[in-house]
Enzyme design. Structure first.
Site, PDB file in Angstrom:
ATOM      1  N   GLU A 338       1.177  -1.260   0.194  1.00  0.00           N
ATOM      2  CA  GLU A 338      -0.151   0.612   0.097  1.00  0.00           C
ATOM      3  C   GLU A 338       0.926   0.916   0.148  1.00  0.00           C
ATOM      4  OE1 GLU A 338      -2.706  -1.017   3.198  1.00  0.00           O
ATOM      5  OE2 GLU A 338      -4.287  -1.614   1.896  1.00  0.00           O
ATOM      6  N   ASP A 411      -8.373  -8.440   3.692  1.00  0.00           N
ATOM      7  CA  ASP A 411      -8.140  -7.765   4.869  1.00  0.00           C
ATOM      8  C   ASP A 411      -9.254  -7.797   5.762  1.00  0.00           C
ATOM      9  OD1 ASP A 411      -7.120  -5.620   6.082  1.00  0.00           O
ATOM     10  OD2 ASP A 411      -7.964  -4.149   4.479  1.00  0.00           O
ATOM     11  N   GLU A 439     -12.729  -1.499  11.924  1.00  0.00           N
ATOM     12  CA  GLU A 439     -12.660  -0.724  11.105  1.00  0.00           C
ATOM     13  C   GLU A 439     -14.027  -1.319   9.514  1.00  0.00           C
ATOM     14  OE1 GLU A 439      -8.799  -1.684   8.713  1.00  0.00           O
ATOM     15  OE2 GLU A 439      -9.692  -0.264   6.948  1.00  0.00           O
TER      16      GLU A 439
END
Ligand code: GCU
Length: 712
Positions: A338, A411, A439
């Site tokens: 990332e 993820d 998240e």
């Protein structure tokens, strides 16, 4: 996971006024009106949640209270050092509050009622009470607690070979009282299943927290260390109470955040301060520097791991850090992921990068946690990539490198299969990374208790001989668990009073992955909200059912990734077609070897066969592994499209029931926490309805297939 019947939920929480319906009830915020206050006395005084599970309120059961009072009246400390002092302070203040009586400290055992804290080397009482070999076999973090006779009465001995074990033993003893257990004939021996029990904070030096929903950083503000020691002490106490022994205080995204220059020597004083505050609680400090630090901090033209100047820079930096903090833990590194720089940029492997930094730390006993979260560099199926990159490197990582792997290959989705790297790297230290901060699971709005999710991973076989994840990790010298913690500077730490249950559960599972979900849940509820049976039963039901409920109204059948890009909170299925492979005819990612990406064969052969076949793939992962027509029939007889419609309605309807169940706790817990959580449920009703309508609408339009149930 068994489905949750509406009737079952209603019965458990006693929302009888609404009983009688079946699945498919419509939901609206209007349905969520409280259904009346249950009989209860005056509510207890308001609380802000800051004390978490260490509230130590006076024991309300009079029989227990008098039994405890007669078993515990003074403390004898037969060991030295900061961790033992922490243990003694915690016991003195905790017992005083729980028992409502002063706890004095004596120099030796003078009669019954003593609680003795000691190490084998320093304590005559410990040496008399335990066989030294047995105590030694528990290790320095393990402990034993035993009641022994003293004249007509008894004393309790909390013992270990190490100061950390004494500290964990003290917390374990307090937990017994907090949960109302008998303490008059104790004979307990425990040691942690895993050496690595770590919290990773994605905190930036400017005070922001990546994926944090509980306020600003508790460690950093405006580029320097937060100065309030009381906050850090409260944090360290809570972490130690669940067995955490390592904390990383900076974000893994080191280069793209304010943390680029983390390793500048000007920062050392801050790190010393933080290490000093964590040390008395048995916690080693870690940080997450950028792989490019030799350039961003050292001014070198490269960060190539084979370059001599780069290697020398890391060695010099490590020497400097260890001179300041001799027990410094080491680094957590996100590389070539990332946008973070890494060794691959220089044509080197992840092992070369990790080993170079590990060499710098090795002289000092430091560790490198090297994350395997890498994608977007090769295979179009993101799920496949880290396996492809890391398995060829098995056996080539240094002994002080630990490869840190997320629980699933994508993820932190509400449901994914277990990461195939577990079981595929027998010669490399591995740690499993779990996400405590929610998240992708409702953040600080929706209730989503993750202990049941984590238990399913821990109990999943990762090799063909049936080795479960939890057995595998505890075999490594540096194996265990790292949890991405979202603690912030909000009074309640997490932004939702019930979310702290995830932090609690994480620590307890890292210590003992075999612990029952129900044990952990009750251990958290009683100290946090009290022992009123209505409270305990209601919160237990809410927690226990919340993960499948969240799954139902967001992403059933293992589809995953239906959220928006960016904050990952709202539904936005349209932008996710490349991972859901949803079109007019069907949905799901074909990851079989026969016709799809071949991901299924990253598992051991026996496991691969299960996922390769549509009929043997567990239905809750069906769309993760297979692309099916909307009319594909599930074992229930329902079509996939009807299942998607139904689960979204059921899940959202259940949230309304949650709110009603919570309303019944008014008067049973303090008003402040009652109202704050009630507000959260109101938000969750809106959020779940949004997910339901968005996902149902999306698939309805795409497939052109009508919902066969008439919704009210
Ligand atoms: C997720 C998350 C990022 C985080 C990344 C990671 O993609 O959204 O914020 O940086 O995981 O684990 O590195």
């Amino acid at each position: 996971m068994s489905r949750i019947s509406r009737r079952g939920l209603l019965q458990t929480v006693g929302v009888v006024a609404l009983a009688g319906g079946t699945v498919g009830v419509s939901t609206s915020v209007g349905n969520a009106a409280p259904i009346g206050k249950a009989a209860a006395g005056n509510p207890p005084p308001d609380e802000d949640g800051h004390e978490l599970w260490l509230r130590y309120r006076l024991i309300s059961d009079q029989t227990l209270l008098s039994a405890y009072r007669s078993a515990v009246s003074y403390l004898v400390v037969e060991a030295a050092g900061a961790m033992v002092r922490s243990a003694a302070e915690e016991l003195t203040s905790g017992l005083r509050s729980l028992l409502g009586q002063a706890i004095r400290t004596e120099g030796s055992v003078t009669g019954p009622g003593a609680v003795v804290l000691g190490t084998l080397a320093a304590s005559p009482v410990v040496a008399r009470t335990f066989q030294s070999d047995k105590l030694k076999s528990l290790g320095d973090e393990g402990f034993a607690i035993r009641t022994t006779g003293y004249g007509p009465g008894r004393v309790t001995v909390i013992a270990s070979t190490g100061a950390a074990g004494v500290l964990y033993g003290a917390f374990a003893f307090l937990r017994l009282l907090q949960t109302g257990s008998a303490i008059d004939h104790l004979d307990i021996a425990e040691s942690p299943a895993n050496p690595v029990r770590m919290l990773d904070h994605w905190d930036n030096l400017d005070g922001s927290v990546e994926r944090g929903y509980g306020g600003q950083s508790i460690f950093w503000s405006n580029g320097t260390c937060v100065t309030t020691p009381s906050r850090h002490q409260a944090y360290a106490r809570a972490a130690a109470s669940i067995g955490i022994n390592a904390v990383c205080v900076t974000n893994v995204n080191a280069n793209r955040s304010a943390n680029k220059k983390l390793l500048d020597s000007a920062r050392d004083a801050d790190l010393v301060k933080l290490a000093d505050r964590l040390r008395p609680y048995g916690i080693r400090l870690f940080i997450s520097p950028s792989f490019a630090s030799p350039m961003t901090v050292g001014g070198l033209p490269t960060a190539d791991p084979v370059n001599h100047a780069v290697r020398a820079w890391w060695a010099k930096t490590a020497d400097r850090l260890y001179a300041a903090i001799p027990d410094f833990g080491g680094f957590l590194i996100k590389a070539d992921s990332e946008g973070e720089p890494g060794p691959v940029t220089y044509g080197r492997t992840h092992a070369q990068g990790a080993n170079m930094i590990a060499a710098a730390l090795n002289n000092h006993g430091g560790l490198v946690f090297w994350r395997a979260f890498v994608y977007g560099v090769g295979d179009p199926d993101r799920a496949k990539e880290s396996y492809e990159l890391f398995t060829p490197l098995d056996g080539s990582f240094a002994s002080n490198v630990i490869v840190q792997i997320k629980n699933g290959p994508v993820d932190f989705q509400v449901r994914e299969p277990i990461h195939p790297l577990f079981g595929a790297m027998p010669h490399t230290n591995l740690t499993c990374e779990l996400e405590i901060t929610q998240e992708y699971t409702g953040q600080s709005t929706d209730l989503c208790y993750l202990v049941p999710q984590w238990k399913t991973y821990l109990d999943t076989p990762v090799t063909d001989d049936g080795t479960r994840l939890r057995d595998l990790l505890s075999r490594y010298r540096h194996g265990g668990f790292a949890g991405v913690a979202g603690f912030g500077d909000d009074a309640d730490w997490t932004g939702h009073h019930l979310a702290a249950a995830n932090a609690y559960g994480f620590g307890r599972l890292a210590w003992d992955p075999g612990l029952d979900e129900s044990v952990i849940t009750e251990e958290w509820i009683r100290p946090t909200f009290g022992t009123d049976p209505v409270v305990v039963e209601t919160i237990t039901t809410l927690l226990r059912t919340s993960w499948p409920t969240y799954e139902d109204y967001t992403s059933p059948l293992g589809l995953g990734m239906l959220c928006n890009q960016g904050d990952h909170f709202y539904p936005e299925p349209r932008v996710r077609a490349s991972t859901t492979h949803a079109d007019a005819h069907g949905v799901g990612y074909d990851r079989t070897r026969a016709t799809g990406s071949g991901y299924s064969h990253e598992y051991a052969p026996g496991i691969a066969t299960i996922f390769e076949e549509i009929t043997t793939t567990p239905e809750n992962l069906l769309l993760f592994f297979h692309h099916v027509p909307y009319t594909y029939r599930l074992k229930s007889g329902k079509t996939v499209i009807q299942h998607i419609y139904d689960t979204h309605y059921d899940g959202a309807a259940r949230v309304v029931l949650y709110s009603q169940a919570w309303a019944r706790l008014e008067g049973h817990i303090d008003q402040r926490r009652f109202h704050e959580v009630a507000q959260k449920f109101a938000g969750q009703i809106t959020h779940s309805a949004l997910w339901r309508d968005s996902i149902v609408g999306y698939f309805n339009k795409l497939s052109g297939i009508a919902d066969t149930v008439k919704r009210r």
